[in-house]
Design a protein around this motif. Structure first.
Motif, mmCIF file in Angstrom:
data_model
loop_
_atom_site.group_PDB
_atom_site.id
_atom_site.type_symbol
_atom_site.label_atom_id
_atom_site.label_comp_id
_atom_site.label_asym_id
_atom_site.label_seq_id
_atom_site.Cartn_x
_atom_site.Cartn_y
_atom_site.Cartn_z
ATOM 1 N N PHE A 120 0.820 -1.208 0.000
ATOM 2 C CA PHE A 120 0.000 0.000 0.000
ATOM 3 C C PHE A 120 0.852 1.255 0.000
ATOM 4 N N PHE A 121 1.835 1.323 0.888
ATOM 5 C CA PHE A 121 2.669 2.526 0.952
ATOM 6 C C PHE A 121 3.547 2.664 -0.285
ATOM 7 N N ALA A 122 3.939 1.552 -0.891
ATOM 8 C CA ALA A 122 4.717 1.640 -2.130
ATOM 9 C C ALA A 122 3.920 2.348 -3.215
ATOM 10 N N ALA A 123 2.603 2.137 -3.204
ATOM 11 C CA ALA A 123 1.750 2.732 -4.235
ATOM 12 C C ALA A 123 1.152 4.066 -3.819
ATOM 13 N N ARG A 124 0.891 4.274 -2.523
ATOM 14 C CA ARG A 124 0.102 5.420 -2.094
ATOM 15 C C ARG A 124 0.784 6.312 -1.070
ATOM 16 N N ALA A 125 2.098 6.206 -0.917
ATOM 17 C CA ALA A 125 2.786 6.975 0.118
ATOM 18 C C ALA A 125 2.575 8.477 -0.045
ATOM 19 N N GLN A 126 2.630 8.978 -1.269
ATOM 20 C CA GLN A 126 2.463 10.416 -1.469
ATOM 21 C C GLN A 126 1.062 10.868 -1.077
ATOM 22 N N THR A 127 0.077 10.043 -1.387
ATOM 23 C CA THR A 127 -1.293 10.371 -0.999
ATOM 24 C C THR A 127 -1.432 10.414 0.512
ATOM 25 N N VAL A 128 -0.864 9.419 1.185
ATOM 26 C CA VAL A 128 -0.924 9.387 2.647
ATOM 27 C C VAL A 128 -0.241 10.620 3.233
ATOM 28 N N ASP A 129 0.912 10.960 2.709
ATOM 29 C CA ASP A 129 1.644 12.128 3.198
ATOM 30 C C ASP A 129 0.802 13.396 3.044
ATOM 31 N N TYR A 130 0.161 13.540 1.874
ATOM 32 C CA TYR A 130 -0.613 14.753 1.611
ATOM 33 C C TYR A 130 -1.824 14.840 2.532
ATOM 34 N N VAL A 131 -2.555 13.742 2.654
ATOM 35 C CA VAL A 131 -3.746 13.749 3.505
ATOM 36 C C VAL A 131 -3.363 14.037 4.952
ATOM 37 N N GLU A 132 -2.283 13.434 5.403
ATOM 38 C CA GLU A 132 -1.821 13.655 6.772
ATOM 39 C C GLU A 132 -1.472 15.126 6.984
ATOM 40 N N ARG A 133 -0.741 15.686 6.055
ATOM 41 C CA ARG A 133 -0.351 17.091 6.165
ATOM 42 C C ARG A 133 -1.577 18.006 6.131
ATOM 43 N N LEU A 134 -2.505 17.720 5.228
ATOM 44 C CA LEU A 134 -3.678 18.580 5.074
ATOM 45 C C LEU A 134 -4.567 18.547 6.313
ATOM 46 N N LEU A 135 -4.862 17.355 6.815
ATOM 47 C CA LEU A 135 -5.764 17.250 7.954
ATOM 48 C C LEU A 135 -5.114 17.787 9.228
ATOM 49 N N ALA A 136 -3.828 17.544 9.407
ATOM 50 C CA ALA A 136 -3.135 18.093 10.576
ATOM 51 C C ALA A 136 -3.126 19.617 10.531
ATOM 52 N N ALA A 137 -2.899 20.180 9.354
ATOM 53 C CA ALA A 137 -2.899 21.639 9.222
ATOM 54 C C ALA A 137 -4.281 22.208 9.485
ATOM 55 N N THR A 138 -5.325 21.517 8.997
ATOM 56 C CA THR A 138 -6.690 21.982 9.214
ATOM 57 C C THR A 138 -7.016 22.035 10.697
ATOM 58 N N LEU A 139 -6.558 21.046 11.448
ATOM 59 C CA LEU A 139 -6.782 21.036 12.890
ATOM 60 C C LEU A 139 -6.093 22.218 13.572
ATOM 61 N N GLU A 140 -4.952 22.614 13.054
ATOM 62 C CA GLU A 140 -4.187 23.694 13.675
ATOM 63 C C GLU A 140 -4.731 25.074 13.345
ATOM 64 N N HIS A 141 -5.411 25.207 12.214
ATOM 65 C CA HIS A 141 -5.880 26.523 11.794
ATOM 66 C C HIS A 141 -7.133 26.932 12.571
ATOM 67 N N THR A 142 -7.220 28.199 12.869
ATOM 68 C CA THR A 142 -8.393 28.737 13.552
ATOM 69 C C THR A 142 -9.594 28.686 12.616
ATOM 70 N N PRO A 143 -10.705 28.055 13.032
ATOM 71 C CA PRO A 143 -11.877 27.985 12.148
ATOM 72 C C PRO A 143 -12.470 29.364 11.902
ATOM 73 N N GLN A 144 -12.992 29.548 10.710
ATOM 74 C CA GLN A 144 -13.590 30.818 10.309
ATOM 75 C C GLN A 144 -15.097 30.619 10.159
ATOM 76 N N PHE A 145 -15.884 31.527 10.743
ATOM 77 C CA PHE A 145 -17.335 31.373 10.716
ATOM 78 C C PHE A 145 -18.036 32.587 10.121
ATOM 79 N N GLY A 146 -17.392 33.222 9.150
ATOM 80 C CA GLY A 146 -18.005 34.405 8.567
ATOM 81 C C GLY A 146 -18.278 34.306 7.084
ATOM 82 N N CYS A 147 -18.255 33.099 6.523
ATOM 83 C CA CYS A 147 -18.463 32.971 5.069
ATOM 84 C C CYS A 147 -19.941 32.873 4.723
ATOM 85 N N PHE A 148 -20.770 32.382 5.657
ATOM 86 C CA PHE A 148 -22.225 32.278 5.508
ATOM 87 C C PHE A 148 -22.669 31.479 4.277
#
Length: 326
Positions: A120-148
């Motif tokens: 799995f990692f031989a085929a999808r390592a880049q995908t795993v890396d990207y998803v991990e980075r994206l979701l971890a960053a999303t958790l760290e960012h302050t949520p915005q509630f003004g887009c409506f």
């Protein structure tokens, strides 16, 4: 956006599930998946479409049959699972136990299946890396509630009736009034996959400039589309994510989708949610509508972050269980 949430992975030990246990979990998963997709499958059989729910099967190209597949996640061995030999990214220990010296050895020697993490990692390592980075960053960012939810309004800004994506849904307050709402608000859409559907006239009205490249820097948990996309990332992680988490993410995307359309400029009167409750508009052009949208948005942000943490946990478990290269 400042870091407000720190993710601490909760690693679990290697597990071995007896056939009766994991078959029961598999059956429960299949029944749940069938219930979640029953209406869609029946409409498809009749050749009908649904302007709200079909999004979950068109924008996210994951079929009901794929949702039915239950995976235990990484680091779990399934006893008596020879049938998994034909499943992608699974490895089956084919020992038959004929040389076992006693009953315990025979039990341990039965065919068992595990996720083939090396493959799995031989085929999808880049995908795993990207998803991990994206979701971890999303958790760290302050949520915005003004887009409506104005992203949906920007997608129809200055379009003629024949140009609308949802031709079966009229605009709730008409074209001119819809355009006026867009022009009287500040648009702050941070999600590239929503922004890329803005009309050409609406694009320069967005105060942010999301791109595919800066998505990890822009993504934040207050965004409804970022919440729906948790489901997309789980589907891309495939067998390293437990099936229960896959269906939880699907349900979350479904719930957001209904609210996204209720807050959109489209008239959803006549449609019901998954519980059969008639859909009422969330009129974000009014103060009361804005308050209701933010209330729902905050609840989704909290719920979505719990899912993000579970996805990151699944990745962490997979990395811990990955055999060392030798």
């Amino acid at each position: 956006m400042s870091g407000a949430v720190i993710h601490t992975p909760q690693l679990t030990p290697f597990l071995a599930l007896e056939a009766a246990d994991w078959r029961a979990r598999e059956a429960a998963h299949q029944a749940r998946a069938d219930a979640l997709t029953a209406a869609h499958r029946e409409r498809r059989r009749r050749g009908e479409t649904h302007p709200i729910e079909d999004f979950l099967f068109t924008y996210y190209p994951f079929k009901p049959a794929e949702l039915r597949k239950w995976h235990p996640g990484a680091g779990v061995a399934l006893a008596d699972a020879a049938d998994r030999a034909c499943w992608r990214y699974y490895a089956v220990d084919a020992r038959d136990g004929r040389d076992a010296r006693d009953a315990r050895d025979a039990r341990d020697a039965r065919e068992s299946a595990t996720v083939d993490l090396a493959a799995f990692f031989a085929a999808r390592a880049q995908t795993v890396d990207y998803v991990e980075r994206l979701l971890a960053a999303t958790l760290e960012h302050t949520p915005q509630f003004g887009c409506f939810g104005l992203h949906e309004w920007a997608m129809v800004y200055r379009l003629t009736p024949d140009q609308l994506r949802h031709t079966r849904l009229p605009l709730r307050i008409g074209h001119a009034a819809t355009d006026a709402v867009v022009e009287s608000h500040t648009i702050g859409c941070s999600h590239f996959d929503a922004y890329r559907f803005f009309t050409p006239a609406a694009e320069p009205l967005n105060r942010l400039a999301p791109t595919r490249e800066n998505q990890p820097e822009m993504e934040q948990s207050g965004c409804l589309h970022a919440g729906m996309d948790i489901y997309k990332w789980v589907t891309k992680l495939g067998p390293i994510v437990p099936g229960e988490l896959l269906l939880d993410a699907f349900e979350f995307a479904r719930d957001i989708r209904f609210v996204d359309m209720q807050a959109s400029p489209y008239d959803v009167a006549g449609y019901v949610d998954h519980l059969g409750v008639p859909l009422e508009p969330i009129p974000i052009e009014t103060p009361a509508g804005k308050q209701e949208y933010v209330r729902r948005q905050r609840a989704f942000a909290a719920r979505g972050n719990l899912l993000r943490e579970r996805v990151l946990d699944a990745i962490a478990v997979a990395r811990a269980a990955l055999p060392a290269a030798g």
